[in-house]
Write a protein that holds these residues in place. Structure first.
Motif, PDB file in Angstrom:
ATOM      1  N   TYR A   1     -17.642  -5.354 -52.078  1.00 40.72           N
ATOM      2  CA  TYR A   1     -18.480  -6.498 -51.612  1.00 40.72           C
ATOM      3  C   TYR A   1     -17.804  -6.886 -50.267  1.00 40.72           C
ATOM      4  O   TYR A   1     -18.415  -7.592 -49.365  1.00 40.72           O
ATOM      5  CB  TYR A   1     -18.224  -7.466 -52.780  1.00 40.72           C
ATOM      6  CG  TYR A   1     -19.131  -7.299 -54.006  1.00 40.72           C
ATOM      7  CD1 TYR A   1     -20.575  -7.437 -53.909  1.00 40.72           C
ATOM      8  CD2 TYR A   1     -18.369  -7.058 -55.126  1.00 40.72           C
ATOM      9  CE1 TYR A   1     -21.259  -7.238 -55.187  1.00 40.72           C
ATOM     10  CE2 TYR A   1     -19.190  -7.053 -56.296  1.00 40.72           C
ATOM     11  CZ  TYR A   1     -20.737  -7.009 -56.456  1.00 40.72           C
ATOM     12  OH  TYR A   1     -21.433  -6.983 -57.137  1.00 40.72           O
ATOM     13  N   PHE A   2     -16.304  -6.930 -49.941  1.00 32.38           N
ATOM     14  CA  PHE A   2     -15.807  -7.517 -49.074  1.00 32.38           C
ATOM     15  C   PHE A   2     -16.132  -6.656 -47.763  1.00 32.38           C
ATOM     16  O   PHE A   2     -16.624  -7.146 -46.593  1.00 32.38           O
ATOM     17  CB  PHE A   2     -14.270  -7.442 -49.093  1.00 32.38           C
ATOM     18  CG  PHE A   2     -13.506  -7.861 -47.898  1.00 32.38           C
ATOM     19  CD1 PHE A   2     -13.513  -9.297 -47.512  1.00 32.38           C
ATOM     20  CD2 PHE A   2     -12.951  -6.813 -47.147  1.00 32.38           C
ATOM     21  CE1 PHE A   2     -12.815  -9.874 -46.634  1.00 32.38           C
ATOM     22  CE2 PHE A   2     -12.166  -7.277 -45.807  1.00 32.38           C
ATOM     23  CZ  PHE A   2     -12.064  -8.683 -45.705  1.00 32.38           C
ATOM     24  N   ILE A   3     -16.044  -5.445 -47.824  1.00 33.29           N
ATOM     25  CA  ILE A   3     -16.423  -4.252 -46.923  1.00 33.29           C
ATOM     26  C   ILE A   3     -17.631  -4.583 -46.430  1.00 33.29           C
ATOM     27  O   ILE A   3     -18.063  -4.365 -45.109  1.00 33.29           O
ATOM     28  CB  ILE A   3     -15.560  -3.114 -46.791  1.00 33.29           C
ATOM     29  CG1 ILE A   3     -14.191  -3.128 -47.024  1.00 33.29           C
ATOM     30  CG2 ILE A   3     -16.134  -2.214 -45.818  1.00 33.29           C
ATOM     31  CD1 ILE A   3     -13.496  -1.759 -47.414  1.00 33.29           C
TER      32      ILE A   3
ATOM     33  N   ALA B   1     -30.350 -12.844 -51.981  1.00 32.53           N
ATOM     34  CA  ALA B   1     -29.785 -11.304 -52.518  1.00 32.53           C
ATOM     35  C   ALA B   1     -28.924 -11.371 -53.416  1.00 32.53           C
ATOM     36  O   ALA B   1     -29.137 -10.541 -54.379  1.00 32.53           O
ATOM     37  CB  ALA B   1     -29.546 -10.761 -51.300  1.00 32.53           C
ATOM     38  N   ILE B   2     -27.844 -12.064 -53.372  1.00 33.13           N
ATOM     39  CA  ILE B   2     -26.842 -12.106 -54.169  1.00 33.13           C
ATOM     40  C   ILE B   2     -27.100 -12.520 -55.727  1.00 33.13           C
ATOM     41  O   ILE B   2     -26.883 -11.936 -56.742  1.00 33.13           O
ATOM     42  CB  ILE B   2     -25.398 -12.972 -53.946  1.00 33.13           C
ATOM     43  CG1 ILE B   2     -24.858 -12.206 -52.743  1.00 33.13           C
ATOM     44  CG2 ILE B   2     -24.658 -13.023 -55.009  1.00 33.13           C
ATOM     45  CD1 ILE B   2     -23.713 -12.945 -52.076  1.00 33.13           C
TER      46      ILE B   2
ATOM     47  N   GLY C   1     -17.875   1.224 -53.854  1.00 28.97           N
ATOM     48  CA  GLY C   1     -18.099   1.129 -55.485  1.00 28.97           C
ATOM     49  C   GLY C   1     -18.056   2.406 -56.094  1.00 28.97           C
ATOM     50  O   GLY C   1     -17.673   2.214 -57.289  1.00 28.97           O
ATOM     51  N   ARG C   2     -19.024   3.489 -56.029  1.00 31.63           N
ATOM     52  CA  ARG C   2     -19.081   4.695 -56.910  1.00 31.63           C
ATOM     53  C   ARG C   2     -17.627   5.323 -56.951  1.00 31.63           C
ATOM     54  O   ARG C   2     -17.451   6.290 -57.602  1.00 31.63           O
ATOM     55  CB  ARG C   2     -20.058   5.597 -56.026  1.00 31.63           C
ATOM     56  CG  ARG C   2     -21.626   5.134 -56.488  1.00 31.63           C
ATOM     57  CD  ARG C   2     -21.753   4.770 -58.018  1.00 31.63           C
ATOM     58  NE  ARG C   2     -23.012   4.562 -58.315  1.00 31.63           N
ATOM     59  CZ  ARG C   2     -23.457   4.390 -59.613  1.00 31.63           C
ATOM     60  NH1 ARG C   2     -22.411   4.005 -60.511  1.00 31.63           N
ATOM     61  NH2 ARG C   2     -24.940   3.988 -59.945  1.00 31.63           N
ATOM     62  N   ILE C   3     -16.736   5.112 -55.569  1.00 28.87           N
ATOM     63  CA  ILE C   3     -15.590   5.850 -55.939  1.00 28.87           C
ATOM     64  C   ILE C   3     -14.825   5.088 -57.159  1.00 28.87           C
ATOM     65  O   ILE C   3     -14.131   5.712 -57.795  1.00 28.87           O
ATOM     66  CB  ILE C   3     -14.799   5.500 -54.580  1.00 28.87           C
ATOM     67  CG1 ILE C   3     -15.361   6.314 -53.399  1.00 28.87           C
ATOM     68  CG2 ILE C   3     -13.237   5.999 -54.746  1.00 28.87           C
ATOM     69  CD1 ILE C   3     -14.870   5.975 -52.036  1.00 28.87           C
TER      70      ILE C   3
END
Length: 253
Positions: free
Chosen positions: A25-27, A53-54, A128-130
């Motif tokens: 979210y931050f990056i 969007a959020i 996120g998938r990481i």
């Protein structure tokens, strides 16, 4: 490697999913602020679009998750833990799309805003998938058992498709193409986001065949049904600048 892979800071151990979801979210948001077309939409209206969007993504990700196993959802309709614990990226993307379009109508803005979101979304999804991969079995985003060389043992002795890594590889490739086309500026307004959504929905429709989620809907799962709906919507949008110009050109010939 043992799963989950905790993030050890010395004085505290952090769960990988929480760490990488926060970073996503931050990056992703920082990338949006850096890469957005500042002359396309004023900052105040841009922030309202982000809020839409959020909110839409939050609702969409939950609603689609509840349809993964309707029987289980009905049995746990009064369980706050069950209702709040799961979410889906596809539901978030489609819900975010609805939230953005609704917000734009409310603020009276008609121009396309999606192109600025495509690359930041890809960056956030990769990060996120990481976290999903490092979480292992508890995240429920792995694939079915496999004998492929790519198979990963997430801790129970069974080699499974690392579908999280497949998705990361696909997103990086898609992102490279979209970033190139965005910088080139040769596509019509809105096309970058349309291509992003179409590409990702196609990928998820295919990859979900090797995910051990319930396929209650004529051999399909909840995510695949949502992908079909999304692809139908974007097929109409893409046809406006892919198919129709070609037909006009042929008529002229």
């Amino acid at each position: 490697m043992t799963f989950p892979v905790w993030i050890n800071l010395g004085f505290v151990k952090l769960h990988p999913h929480a760490v990488f979801e926060t970073l996503a979210y931050f990056i992703g948001f920082r990338v949006y602020l850096y890469t957005r077309s500042k002359d396309k939409i004023p900052i105040v209206q841009g922030m309202w679009v982000i809020v839409g969007a959020i909110m839409g993504a939050a609702v969409g990700s939950k609603l689609l998750y509840w349809f993964e196993d309707p029987r289980l959802t009905l049995e746990n309709w009064n369980s706050y833990t069950y209702l709040m614990e799961g979410k889906t990226i596809v539901g978030g993307l489609l819900g975010g799309l609805i939230g953005v379009e609704w917000t734009k109508k409310r603020i009276g803005y008609s121009r396309s805003t999606g192109d600025d979101m495509a690359v930041p979304l890809i960056v956030g999804m990769v990060i996120g998938r990481i976290g999903c991969f490092l979480t292992g079995l508890d995240d429920h985003t792995y694939g079915v058992a496999t004998s492929w060389i790519t198979g990963i043992d997430f801790g129970d002795g069974v080699l499974r498709h690392p579908t999280q890594m497949y998705e990361i590889a696909f997103l990086l490739l898609l992102g490279a193409f979209l970033f190139h086309w965005k910088r080139k500026g040769s596509l019509p307004d809105g096309a970058i986001f349309q291509l992003f959504m179409t590409g990702y929905l196609l990928f998820r429709f295919v990859i979900d065949f090797i995910k051990p989620t319930p396929h209650f809907y004529l051999g399909l799962n909840n995510v695949q049904l949502a992908c079909i709906a999304g692809l139908a919507y974007y097929a109409v949008l893409l046809s406006k600048w892919l198919v129709r110009p070609q037909r006009s050109h042929r008529k002229e010939l």
